[in-house]
Design a protein around this motif. Structure first.
Motif, PDB file in Angstrom:
ATOM      1  N   LYS A 133      40.114  57.209  73.967  1.00 58.02           N
ATOM      2  CA  LYS A 133      39.313  57.791  72.884  1.00 58.02           C
ATOM      3  C   LYS A 133      40.164  58.361  71.740  1.00 58.02           C
ATOM      4  O   LYS A 133      39.682  59.175  70.948  1.00 58.02           O
ATOM      5  CB  LYS A 133      38.377  58.874  73.420  1.00 58.02           C
ATOM      6  N   TYR A 136      38.657  57.034  68.540  1.00 56.85           N
ATOM      7  CA  TYR A 136      37.372  57.705  68.333  1.00 56.85           C
ATOM      8  C   TYR A 136      37.593  59.080  67.680  1.00 56.85           C
ATOM      9  O   TYR A 136      36.889  59.453  66.725  1.00 56.85           O
ATOM     10  CB  TYR A 136      36.654  57.852  69.672  1.00 56.85           C
ATOM     11  N   ASP A 154      30.007  57.691  67.077  1.00 54.61           N
ATOM     12  CA  ASP A 154      29.380  57.221  68.311  1.00 54.61           C
ATOM     13  C   ASP A 154      28.656  55.894  68.091  1.00 54.61           C
ATOM     14  O   ASP A 154      28.722  54.991  68.935  1.00 54.61           O
ATOM     15  CB  ASP A 154      28.401  58.269  68.839  1.00 54.61           C
ATOM     16  N   LYS A 157      31.275  53.152  67.746  1.00 52.20           N
ATOM     17  CA  LYS A 157      31.904  52.880  69.048  1.00 52.20           C
ATOM     18  C   LYS A 157      30.992  52.027  69.922  1.00 52.20           C
ATOM     19  O   LYS A 157      31.428  51.026  70.515  1.00 52.20           O
ATOM     20  CB  LYS A 157      32.230  54.192  69.766  1.00 52.20           C
ATOM     21  N   ASP A 158      29.713  52.389  70.020  1.00 51.14           N
ATOM     22  CA  ASP A 158      28.780  51.630  70.856  1.00 51.14           C
ATOM     23  C   ASP A 158      28.526  50.234  70.287  1.00 51.14           C
ATOM     24  O   ASP A 158      28.196  49.300  71.035  1.00 51.14           O
ATOM     25  CB  ASP A 158      27.455  52.384  70.986  1.00 51.14           C
ATOM     26  N   GLN A 165      27.010  51.351  77.883  1.00 59.30           N
ATOM     27  CA  GLN A 165      27.002  52.788  78.111  1.00 59.30           C
ATOM     28  C   GLN A 165      26.870  53.516  76.776  1.00 59.30           C
ATOM     29  O   GLN A 165      27.703  53.359  75.886  1.00 59.30           O
ATOM     30  CB  GLN A 165      28.292  53.212  78.820  1.00 59.30           C
ATOM     31  N   SER A 167      27.111  56.329  74.112  1.00 59.84           N
ATOM     32  CA  SER A 167      27.927  57.504  73.810  1.00 59.84           C
ATOM     33  C   SER A 167      27.025  58.681  73.458  1.00 59.84           C
ATOM     34  O   SER A 167      25.799  58.540  73.351  1.00 59.84           O
ATOM     35  CB  SER A 167      28.878  57.199  72.648  1.00 59.84           C
TER      36      SER A 167
END
Length: 334
Positions: A133, A136, A154, A157-158, A165, A167
């Motif tokens: 991360k 991130y 988030d 990232k997703d 999964q 975030s």
């Protein structure tokens, strides 16, 4: 008896005067002439429209060829730089980094273009492989500096990671299936910054601001060229780096021969030196050709192989406006 009838009929219907017949003939000629004039006008108007359409098509085709010529020039400049100057160092004083000033096209139009180094901006696809991360956190730092919503980190990232999964403030397929029309999260590295507009509940104005400071490269492990890096990118790398120091570095003329030399001059970057480089592999050409009323805008993403200087076209787009990118000497996007 019959003769008198004929005389009577002749007297009842006298022959029309010659002047009356000439009037009828003149009116007929005028009607025919007016009809011919109308048809001729319509034909000439249609012909003029066809000629104008053909001229516009020809000018548009010419403008496309001029823009493609700018792309060919950029490819040659990047190749020559690798072969003649060597692939070990890239900086903004090299020929490829100089913008093409408005160039007159034989008095019928102008063309201008510039090349941006894409190894100088924050690569959103870093988050596709970010187990610790670290990327991130860097994106969150960048968002905070730009005063943008933290949930963007988030959502991005997703969007680019391969799992389902969710975030903290992110979204996966379930959220996107609730949209109209429904669609899926990409779950792979972004191909274009326009994908940011696909993120659920994203603010278009925030997307516009973020797009000026980031890029998307196919290499999820790409490095930052310290000779060309934008201030925002340098600042986002670590909490120990202040925005003032990052801006001072970005505004200075840089020609570091290796990362060690850069770190020696800027010790705060020692903890992130594995993410740094002094070379570039990805470039963006931005060009515009204008001929009379025709205008063509072209953006091309180019990859340069560090081993042999070979240039590969990764992406070409005729839909983006010229000038949407910032000055290559101060900031850069993808």
């Amino acid at each position: 008896m019959c003769g008198r009838c004929q005389v009577a009929r002749s007297e009842a219907h006298p022959t029309a005067p010659a002047s009356h017949q000439r009037g009828i003939a003149l009116i007929s000629v005028l009607l025919i002439t007016a009809t011919l004039i109308g048809l001729t006008t319509q034909i000439l108007s249609s012909q003029h429209l066809v000629i104008q359409q053909n001229q516009n098509t020809f000018e548009q085709s010419q403008a496309v060829q001029y823009a493609l010529g700018a792309e060919a020039l950029a490819r040659q400049a990047l190749y020559d730089d690798a072969v003649n100057s060597g692939p070990d160092v890239d900086h903004l004083d090299e020929f490829w980094a100089q913008p093409v000033l408005p160039l007159d096209l034989d008095g019928i139009g102008v063309m201008q273009a510039y090349v941006l180094d894409l190894n100088r901006c924050f690569n959103l696809n870093w988050l596709a492989e970010d187990d610790d991360k670290a990327q991130y956190k860097r994106l969150q730092r960048l968002l905070s500096h730009l005063q943008l919503s933290p949930e963007l980190a988030d959502l991005i990232k997703d969007w680019v990671d391969s799992d389902q999964q969710v975030s903290a403030l992110g979204a996966e397929d379930f959220a996107y299936q609730m949209q109209v029309p429904p669609y899926f999260a990409a779950n792979q590295p972004m191909l274009d910054l326009s994908e940011l507009n696909m993120l659920v509940d994203v603010d278009p104005l925030e997307v516009q601001v973020l797009s000026r400071e980031v890029c998307v490269l196919p290499d999820t492990q790409s490095k930052i060229n310290v000779n060309t890096a934008a201030a925002e990118t340098l600042y986002a790398l670590d909490d120990a780096i202040s925005i003032e120091d990052a801006q001072a570095i970005a505004q200075a003329r840089r020609n570091y021969q290796n990362v060690a030399e850069f770190v020696q001059n800027h010790p705060d970057f020692a903890v992130v030196q594995q993410r740094l480089s002094v070379t570039s592999e990805y470039f963006l050409l931005v060009a515009e050709a204008r001929l009379n009323r025709s205008r063509v805008n072209l953006t091309s993403v180019l990859y340069r192989d560090a081993t042999n200087g070979r240039i590969t076209l990764l992406h070409r787009d005729f839909g983006k406006r010229f000038g949407v990118k910032t000055n290559p000497e101060t900031s850069q996007t993808g």
